[in-house]
Design a protein around this motif. Structure first.
Motif: not given
Length: 441
Positions: A291, A296, A425-427, A429-431, A433-434, A437
């Motif tokens: 991330a 990114t 960074y949090l965005r 990290r979510r990307a 994770r998605d 999945r």
């Protein structure tokens, strides 16, 4: 004066910055050999950024001026000998492993992440294939390509000498982790597609691992390949990517006394265009955080994350100016704006990544936070020319005086980037994770 008017004045002053030639001058006893920088024409009259070498080893830089009609080698040899006599370089906690000339370097894998820059990549690969290292391979990671240009270049021009790997997920850290999975060398070295590596770069960057079993990471010297545009000259006038000419070892068991923010000021250690890790160490710490990095929402910080993770696991980090790459700095004002915001974002993004992935470092981070905020303010302060109340540093090759002020707009963009970094960074990290999945479906 309004902010818009000040910005226009800054751009006007920026556009008035003249080009600077790049050269290297090798002193070997009484002999002085002058060569143009990589990709540069022969030196003529005018300003010249000069790398000084002693029998091939980089020892310092200076900014010289050659009068019209004068012999460049004769004019520049004098100040070069002064640099040699002083062996200029910032002081630091120095521990110098033996030279690579007396230490056998370990086997190495060189990873170059790239995206749609086949022309620059070819120049970088040509320099990498000319390395004098005895045992190494090269892996090109094509990151989220939209064309087959990079694949075709590697297969057509380099054949089996260079391995091609496609990584569909965008992000520099993801690409570097893909290269890490492919690496077969004891040491993995990373560089960018916009550099030209000195012929001894890989040998000098990897030899310290043989001398020091506790070493986890090395970084090297980065100098400008060209100073043709105002953006390139301005960036180098304020330090560029160079970390000086003093070999320095950072040891978490013996933190440097003059580095109160250690190890969180990771930008002092080096840059991702010139770094290497003991391969099993980098794998043991989990590689780079996917991330982080260019490509990114975090915008950067992947290299800094790697440095701190290795130090936090008890390994040493060594900076060696003997390992040299020439970097093609960005060329336009718009490039500098993007770079300033990205550097600010990458700095706080990597700090966020460190604390998210290693919460045990939080107390140490909080203890350093007040000084860290002061450091951030100093980092983004408007840097005027010397004589306007600025601290020393700034002219290309001569960090004793500033010739070009650092624009306020770039400082503001860097501060905005710092505020954005944790969110980015949090965005990211979510990307990540998605994407994971979707890959499991």
């Amino acid at each position: 004066m309004s902010r818009a008017a000040r910005t226009q004045e800054e751009i006007r002053r920026f556009l008035a910055i003249g080009a600077v030639q790049v050269a290297e001058l090798d002193l070997n006893g009484a002999e002085a050999t002058l060569r143009p920088g990589p990709g540069s024409p022969p030196v003529t009259h005018g300003e010249v950024f000069v790398l000084v070498r002693r029998a091939g080893v980089p020892v310092g830089t200076f900014l010289g001026r050659v009068p019209e009609g004068a012999d460049p080698r004769t004019v520049l040899a004098g100040p070069a000998r002064e640099v040699l006599a002083g062996d200029a370089g910032p002081a630091g906690p120095v521990t110098s492993p033996p030279s690579a000339s007396v230490v056998s370097p370990p086997s190495a894998s060189v990873v170059v992440a790239t995206r749609e820059r086949a022309g620059q990549l070819a120049r970088a690969l040509d320099s990498l294939l000319a390395q004098d290292h005895p045992r190494f391979d090269i892996v090109v990671v094509d990151n989220a390509p939209v064309t087959d240009a990079t694949k075709e270049l590697v297969h057509r021009k380099y054949g089996e000498r260079v391995r091609y790997v496609r990584e569909p997920v965008p992000g520099l850290a993801v690409a570097h982790n893909t290269g890490l999975a492919e690496a077969g060398g004891e040491v993995i070295a990373f560089t960018d597609d916009d550099v030209i590596a000195d012929p001894r770069w890989l040998t000098e960057l990897t030899a310290p691992f043989t001398a020091d079993p506790r070493l986890g990471c090395t970084t090297g010297l980065i100098l400008p390949a060209r100073l043709r545009t105002p953006a390139q000259v301005l960036l180098e006038s304020h330090g560029g990517f160079a970390k000086g000419f003093t070999p320095t070892t950072y040891d978490p068991a013996n933190p440097p006394r003059d580095e109160p923010l250690f190890p969180f000021t990771a930008g002092r250690f080096g840059s991702g265009a010139n770094m290497a890790f003991r391969t099993d160490v980098l794998r043991a710490v989990g590689g780079f955080d996917p991330a982080t990095g260019a490509g990114t929402p975090a915008r950067g910080g992947d290299d800094l994350y790697g440095f701190v993770r290795v130090l936090a696991h008890g390994h040493r980090l060594h900076y060696t100016p003997r390992a040299l790459v020439w970097h093609h700095h960005r060329e336009t004002w718009a490039d500098l704006e993007t770079q300033a915001h990205g550097y600010g974002a990458g700095l706080t993004a990597y700090l966020t990544a460190i604390l998210v992935n290693r919460p045990a470092l939080l107390p140490a981070f909080l203890a350093r936070l007040p000084r860290g905020l002061a450091h951030a303010r100093a980092l983004t302060a408007v840097r005027e020319t010397e004589g306007d109340g600025a601290a020393p540093g700034g002219a290309p090759g001569d960090h004793g005086s500033r010739t070009h002020p650092w624009p306020r707009r770039l400082s503001r963009l860097q501060r905005r980037g710092m505020l954005y970094g944790p969110v980015g960074y949090l965005r990211a990290r979510r990307a990540v994770r998605d994407a994971a999945r979707r890959g499991r479906r």
